[in-house]
Scaffold this motif. Structure first.
Motif, PDB file in Angstrom:
ATOM      1  N   LYS A  45     -13.294  -1.814 -11.696  1.00 50.45           N
ATOM      2  CA  LYS A  45     -12.423  -0.965 -11.741  1.00 50.45           C
ATOM      3  C   LYS A  45     -10.839  -1.671 -12.650  1.00 50.45           C
ATOM      4  O   LYS A  45     -10.552  -2.710 -12.497  1.00 50.45           O
ATOM      5  CB  LYS A  45     -11.800   0.402 -10.535  1.00 50.45           C
ATOM      6  CG  LYS A  45     -12.738   0.726  -9.803  1.00 50.45           C
ATOM      7  CD  LYS A  45     -12.475   1.574  -9.213  1.00 50.45           C
ATOM      8  CE  LYS A  45     -13.398   2.433  -8.268  1.00 50.45           C
ATOM      9  NZ  LYS A  45     -13.659   3.804  -8.420  1.00 50.45           N
ATOM     10  N   VAL A  77      -5.511   2.304 -15.683  1.00 54.01           N
ATOM     11  CA  VAL A  77      -5.238   2.969 -17.263  1.00 54.01           C
ATOM     12  C   VAL A  77      -3.725   4.258 -16.715  1.00 54.01           C
ATOM     13  O   VAL A  77      -4.200   5.405 -16.303  1.00 54.01           O
ATOM     14  CB  VAL A  77      -5.724   3.785 -18.102  1.00 54.01           C
ATOM     15  CG1 VAL A  77      -5.435   4.701 -19.080  1.00 54.01           C
ATOM     16  CG2 VAL A  77      -7.333   2.136 -17.786  1.00 54.01           C
ATOM     17  N   GLY A 109      -2.353   6.968 -17.172  1.00 50.31           N
ATOM     18  CA  GLY A 109      -2.006   8.851 -17.036  1.00 50.31           C
ATOM     19  C   GLY A 109      -3.858   9.319 -16.440  1.00 50.31           C
ATOM     20  O   GLY A 109      -4.008  10.346 -16.176  1.00 50.31           O
ATOM     21  N   GLN A 110      -3.920   8.080 -15.901  1.00 53.57           N
ATOM     22  CA  GLN A 110      -5.668   8.699 -14.966  1.00 53.57           C
ATOM     23  C   GLN A 110      -5.547   7.679 -13.554  1.00 53.57           C
ATOM     24  O   GLN A 110      -4.675   7.288 -13.300  1.00 53.57           O
ATOM     25  CB  GLN A 110      -6.868   7.471 -15.965  1.00 53.57           C
ATOM     26  CG  GLN A 110      -6.857   7.709 -17.689  1.00 53.57           C
ATOM     27  CD  GLN A 110      -8.329   6.948 -17.531  1.00 53.57           C
ATOM     28  OE1 GLN A 110      -9.252   6.483 -17.058  1.00 53.57           O
ATOM     29  NE2 GLN A 110      -8.522   7.477 -19.313  1.00 53.57           N
ATOM     30  N   SER A 111      -6.655   8.914 -13.151  1.00 58.17           N
ATOM     31  CA  SER A 111      -6.468   9.082 -11.464  1.00 58.17           C
ATOM     32  C   SER A 111      -7.659   8.099 -11.529  1.00 58.17           C
ATOM     33  O   SER A 111      -8.314   7.469 -11.988  1.00 58.17           O
ATOM     34  CB  SER A 111      -7.002  10.003 -10.792  1.00 58.17           C
ATOM     35  OG  SER A 111      -5.924  11.071 -10.900  1.00 58.17           O
ATOM     36  N   ILE A 112      -7.944   7.462  -9.699  1.00 58.16           N
ATOM     37  CA  ILE A 112      -8.421   6.097  -9.300  1.00 58.16           C
ATOM     38  C   ILE A 112      -8.497   6.750  -7.872  1.00 58.16           C
ATOM     39  O   ILE A 112      -7.548   7.045  -7.272  1.00 58.16           O
ATOM     40  CB  ILE A 112      -7.426   5.044  -9.543  1.00 58.16           C
ATOM     41  CG1 ILE A 112      -8.719   3.555  -9.693  1.00 58.16           C
ATOM     42  CG2 ILE A 112      -6.540   4.356  -9.350  1.00 58.16           C
ATOM     43  CD1 ILE A 112      -8.733   2.088 -10.580  1.00 58.16           C
ATOM     44  N   ARG A 115      -2.586   8.451  -9.064  1.00 62.27           N
ATOM     45  CA  ARG A 115      -2.647   8.365 -10.696  1.00 62.27           C
ATOM     46  C   ARG A 115      -1.902   7.250 -11.476  1.00 62.27           C
ATOM     47  O   ARG A 115      -0.195   7.524 -10.670  1.00 62.27           O
ATOM     48  CB  ARG A 115      -2.521   9.894 -11.210  1.00 62.27           C
ATOM     49  CG  ARG A 115      -2.189   9.781 -11.864  1.00 62.27           C
ATOM     50  CD  ARG A 115      -1.764  11.366 -12.596  1.00 62.27           C
ATOM     51  NE  ARG A 115      -1.100  11.409 -13.493  1.00 62.27           N
ATOM     52  CZ  ARG A 115      -1.704  12.024 -15.027  1.00 62.27           C
ATOM     53  NH1 ARG A 115      -3.448  12.138 -14.978  1.00 62.27           N
ATOM     54  NH2 ARG A 115      -1.269  11.875 -16.227  1.00 62.27           N
TER      55      ARG A 115
END
Length: 150
Positions: free
Chosen positions: A41, A44, A46-49, A66
Protein backbone atom coordinates in the motif's frame (compact mmCIF):
# COMPACT_ATOMS: atom_id res chain seq x y z
CA UNK A 1 -13.48 14.16 33.79
CA UNK A 2 -12.54 16.86 31.32
CA UNK A 3 -10.46 15.36 28.53
CA UNK A 4 -7.81 17.55 26.86
CA UNK A 5 -8.22 18.14 23.15
CA UNK A 6 -4.75 16.92 22.26
CA UNK A 7 -1.99 14.43 22.97
CA UNK A 8 1.62 15.46 22.32
CA UNK A 9 4.73 13.28 22.32
CA UNK A 10 8.29 13.93 21.21
CA UNK A 11 11.21 11.55 20.76
CA UNK A 12 14.81 12.13 19.67
CA UNK A 13 15.62 9.63 16.94
CA UNK A 14 19.30 8.96 16.27
CA UNK A 15 18.79 8.63 12.54
CA UNK A 16 19.04 10.75 9.43
CA UNK A 17 16.04 12.85 8.42
CA UNK A 18 15.56 10.71 5.27
CA UNK A 19 15.40 7.52 7.37
CA UNK A 20 12.82 9.00 9.73
CA UNK A 21 10.78 10.33 6.83
CA UNK A 22 10.79 6.93 5.12
CA UNK A 23 9.79 5.16 8.36
CA UNK A 24 6.81 7.52 8.58
CA UNK A 25 5.67 7.83 4.99
CA UNK A 26 6.58 4.56 3.31
CA UNK A 27 3.36 2.73 4.16
CA UNK A 28 5.03 -0.66 4.49
CA UNK A 29 7.70 0.67 6.86
CA UNK A 30 5.06 2.56 8.85
CA UNK A 31 3.05 -0.63 9.15
CA UNK A 32 6.10 -2.56 10.37
CA UNK A 33 6.65 -0.40 13.44
CA UNK A 34 3.05 0.78 13.96
CA UNK A 35 1.53 -2.71 13.78
CA UNK A 36 -0.57 -2.55 10.60
CA UNK A 37 -0.50 -4.88 7.55
CA UNK A 38 0.30 -2.21 4.94
CA UNK A 39 2.37 -4.34 2.58
CA UNK A 40 1.89 -3.18 -1.01
CA UNK A 41 0.00 0.00 0.00
CA UNK A 42 0.95 3.66 -0.36
CA UNK A 43 0.18 6.85 1.51
CA UNK A 44 -1.23 9.46 -0.88
CA UNK A 45 -2.35 12.90 0.29
CA UNK A 46 -6.13 13.23 0.05
CA UNK A 47 -6.73 9.49 -0.10
CA UNK A 48 -8.05 7.02 2.44
CA UNK A 49 -6.28 3.80 3.36
CA UNK A 50 -7.37 0.67 5.21
CA UNK A 51 -5.51 -2.35 6.54
CA UNK A 52 -5.70 -4.91 9.33
CA UNK A 53 -4.02 -4.19 12.63
CA UNK A 54 -1.36 -6.79 13.48
CA UNK A 55 -0.99 -5.96 17.19
CA UNK A 56 -1.92 -9.01 19.31
CA UNK A 57 -5.49 -8.81 20.53
CA UNK A 58 -6.50 -6.25 17.89
CA UNK A 59 -6.21 -8.38 14.73
CA UNK A 60 -10.00 -8.05 14.24
CA UNK A 61 -9.64 -4.27 13.78
CA UNK A 62 -9.31 -2.63 10.39
CA UNK A 63 -7.22 0.55 10.63
CA UNK A 64 -8.85 3.30 8.57
CA UNK A 65 -7.21 6.65 7.95
CA UNK A 66 -7.21 9.50 5.47
CA UNK A 67 -3.83 10.93 4.56
CA UNK A 68 -4.13 14.69 4.93
CA UNK A 69 -0.65 16.09 4.26
CA UNK A 70 2.71 14.86 3.02
CA UNK A 71 5.15 17.77 3.16
CA UNK A 72 8.44 16.16 2.13
CA UNK A 73 10.90 15.62 4.97
CA UNK A 74 8.84 17.88 7.28
CA UNK A 75 5.23 16.93 8.05
CA UNK A 76 2.98 13.90 7.64
CA UNK A 77 -0.60 13.91 8.85
CA UNK A 78 -3.65 11.71 8.75
CA UNK A 79 -7.11 11.71 10.26
CA UNK A 80 -8.70 8.67 11.91
CA UNK A 81 -11.15 7.56 14.51
CA UNK A 82 -9.19 7.02 17.73
CA UNK A 83 -9.56 3.73 19.54
CA UNK A 84 -12.15 2.54 17.01
CA UNK A 85 -11.78 -1.11 18.02
CA UNK A 86 -15.23 -2.40 18.92
CA UNK A 87 -16.50 -5.03 16.49
CA UNK A 88 -19.68 -4.14 14.64
CA UNK A 89 -19.53 -0.42 15.49
CA UNK A 90 -19.50 2.08 12.61
CA UNK A 91 -17.42 5.08 13.67
CA UNK A 92 -17.92 6.83 10.32
CA UNK A 93 -20.36 9.41 11.65
CA UNK A 94 -17.90 10.65 14.29
CA UNK A 95 -15.53 13.55 13.70
CA UNK A 96 -12.03 12.07 13.35
CA UNK A 97 -8.95 13.30 15.17
CA UNK A 98 -5.91 14.63 13.32
CA UNK A 99 -2.50 13.03 13.81
CA UNK A 100 0.45 15.19 12.77
CA UNK A 101 4.07 14.09 12.72
CA UNK A 102 6.71 16.80 12.36
CA UNK A 103 10.48 16.47 12.01
CA UNK A 104 13.00 18.90 13.48
CA UNK A 105 16.79 18.79 13.23
CA UNK A 106 18.85 18.17 16.35
CA UNK A 107 22.66 17.79 16.60
CA UNK A 108 22.20 14.14 17.62
CA UNK A 109 19.48 13.21 15.13
CA UNK A 110 15.88 14.20 14.48
CA UNK A 111 13.18 15.26 16.90
CA UNK A 112 9.98 13.50 15.93
CA UNK A 113 6.91 15.17 17.34
CA UNK A 114 3.43 13.70 17.16
CA UNK A 115 0.29 15.64 18.03
CA UNK A 116 -3.15 14.07 17.94
CA UNK A 117 -5.88 16.70 18.24
CA UNK A 118 -9.66 16.82 18.14
CA UNK A 119 -10.63 14.72 21.16
CA UNK A 120 -13.28 17.18 22.32
CA UNK A 121 -15.29 16.37 19.16
CA UNK A 122 -15.48 12.65 20.02
CA UNK A 123 -18.83 11.57 21.48
CA UNK A 124 -18.76 11.98 25.24
CA UNK A 125 -19.61 8.32 25.84
CA UNK A 126 -16.21 7.20 24.49
CA UNK A 127 -14.07 10.37 24.65
CA UNK A 128 -12.25 9.58 27.91
CA UNK A 129 -11.46 5.97 26.91
CA UNK A 130 -10.24 7.02 23.45
CA UNK A 131 -7.99 9.70 24.96
CA UNK A 132 -6.60 7.36 27.61
CA UNK A 133 -5.92 4.49 25.20
CA UNK A 134 -4.34 6.72 22.53
CA UNK A 135 -2.25 8.53 25.13
CA UNK A 136 -0.76 5.18 26.17
CA UNK A 137 -0.60 4.12 22.54
CA UNK A 138 1.53 7.12 21.50
CA UNK A 139 3.99 6.34 24.30
CA UNK A 140 4.31 2.85 22.87
CA UNK A 141 4.49 4.00 19.24
CA UNK A 142 7.30 6.47 19.99
CA UNK A 143 9.23 3.56 21.52
CA UNK A 144 8.38 1.43 18.49
CA UNK A 145 9.73 3.88 15.90
CA UNK A 146 12.83 4.49 18.03
CA UNK A 147 13.52 0.73 18.16
CA UNK A 148 12.72 0.35 14.43
CA UNK A 149 15.29 3.00 13.48
CA UNK A 150 17.98 1.88 15.97
Amino acid sequence: MDVPDRIERKVLLKARREQVWQALTDAEQFGNWFGIALSGKQFVAGQSIEARITFPGYEHVVWKARVERLEPQTRFSFSWHPYAVEEGVDYGSETPTLVEFTLEDHPEGIWLRVVESGFTAIPKARREKAFKMNSRGWDEQMNNIEAYLA
